[in-house]
Design a protein around this motif. Sequence first.
Motif: not given
Length: 270
Positions: A197-215
């Motif tokens: 969850h610390s790698l989430q990218q919230p508040n995307q315009s699509t309404g679907v949270t993004g993320g950076k699992p590679e980290l």
Amino acid sequence: MKNLLNNIKHTDSNNFFLMAGPCAIEGEDMALEIAEKIVKITDKLEIPYIFKGSYRKANRSKGSSFTGIGDEKALKILEKVGKTFDIPTVTDIHESGEAAMAAAYVDVLQIPAFLCRQTDLLLAAAATQKVVNVKKGQFLSAGSMKFAVEKIKETGNDKVILTDRGNTFGYQDLIVDFRGIPEMRSFNVPVVMDCTHSLQQPNQSTGVTGGKPELIETIAKAAIAVGSDGLFIETHPNPQIAKSDGANMLHLDYLEDLLTKLVKIRKAIL
């Protein structure tokens, strides 16, 4: 394993513990598959393990987002996972009235980050005498979490875990301040790093949270290096089709390699 939870406390044991599983309970077969694979890995690496799965997702960007398969159905699956593999289980609750209901099926009640200041919710969770895992709010300092610990312990329940999941950085990102781990450990409770969850990218315009699992590996390594007592990792056999938070989950196939590296780091710093 479950006896461990009855006496959980701040400790410098030989290994970290792991809270891991899918973001949400999608079905019995999936939950049992994930638990079986993680149990084999953690038994091999001698990592104490708690199975994680949300019986319901209450904090969703869009009203059409997946929230669950039904409360009782999902909670019974969590109970079956615990009994099948003789492991403790954890799920999150969102309102005071859910505490006793969830406590009948799981061993650890988790307080979501956005709700970590909700006094009635913390007290209801504490009253069950279950272990209470409180996620640190993205909007709070590590030091402010001492008040959550105090609220719970004042009820006579001293089984508290704190979990860091990063701090809000701008509108669509999070950043982890690793100084918070030793600071929260000073409250004499186990501290966990939420590596997904610390790698989430919230508040995307699509309404679907993004993320950076590679980290995920980067966050996990750093957390162990600075003394985290445990790690929280959401994982799935196929994150691309997961019904919740697939963008930041770890593929289940990658878990053993990651944990093997982390055990080596843990041994190196003791």
